[in-house]
Enzyme design. Sequence first.
Site: not given
Ligand code: 13P
Length: 340
Positions: A261-263, A136, A97, A219, A26, A177, A33, A29
């Site tokens: 991957s979540g960090g 998503k 998304k 997810k 978004s 997710e 980055r 976010t």
């Molecule tokens: P990450 O792999 O950076 O967690 O992002 C995946 C994602 O789409 C989170 O909603």
Amino acid sequence: MDGARLESVARQLVADGKGILAADESAPTIKKRFDTIAVESTEENRRAYRNLLFTTPNAEKYISGVILFEETLRQKSLDGVAFPQLLSGKGILPGIKVDKGAKSLAGFSGEKITEGLDGLRERLAACRDIGATFAKWRAVIIIGKDIPSQFCIDANAHALARYAALCQEEGLVPIVEPEVLMDGPHDIQRCQDVTAATLKGVFSALFEHCVLLEGMLLKPNMVLSGTECPKQAGVAEVAERTVRTFRQVVPAAVPGIVFLSGGQSSELATEHLNAMNALGKHPWELSFSYGRALQEHALKAWQGRADAVAAAQRVFHHRASCNGAARYGKYDKVMEEKAA
Ligand code: 13P
């Protein structure tokens, strides 16, 4: 609802050796980055960066689909081709998304509920009409003292199921997710318990809402030690616990589980996926839908410079190929050294 078509798209997204690129950051976010490389988050810079990722030569060998943010779905490449068409032309499925973000859950201190159901049917139809084939929605579950509450899990599961049912009605494959965040001092057992409880809530809501399991993807987070846990579980333990938890709760009718991957570091996210696939035949495909773990190194290599685009694309291609190998349990750290 065309169930056969939904199932076919879901299966394409988890085709052999391939996974999903989450590039749906978004506005706040992506700004975060870009701040790490001191690039201003303007519409033009966001377009240039996404253009870099999507035009990477041969990325389609490892990338089956890309999740886009709404702005990107409506943008054109630097060569003037709409991004959804550019991706489709390479055999990559465009996705969108559609949630409006996780907000504080009233009455439940420290917990979140994802918003975005109002008007969702119309938004899904509009995204489909400009090329999206899947969607998503991310729910956030936080581990802390006395949380998550069952109420928070159920409220998020209900929203996920309403979203998923609407997606299928409109002909889009829902990626469901539910993310249990890794932040906190909790150990891996606690993450496993909360992940299992969350998945139970989610699948029970999906059943109640008559969601076609064959036409969706899950997810989730992996089962990991909390980031501040003094004793971090190793790769083998993460793989074993994650697979065991999902076997207990995720029906075999679901074509694929595409982890976030979540960090986690990029390399560790690859190692974990690889170790799970090396554990052998599973009821579903185990794949990736990584944001940070696919982009982190490419973003650093780019630095917002036009003369660094080719180098950044090589870095992105390398990361995608490592995860492609992990889809078969055939990733080896030697691959990293060779690339370096
Ligand atoms: P990450 O792999 O950076 O967690 O992002 C995946 C994602 O789409 C989170 O909603």
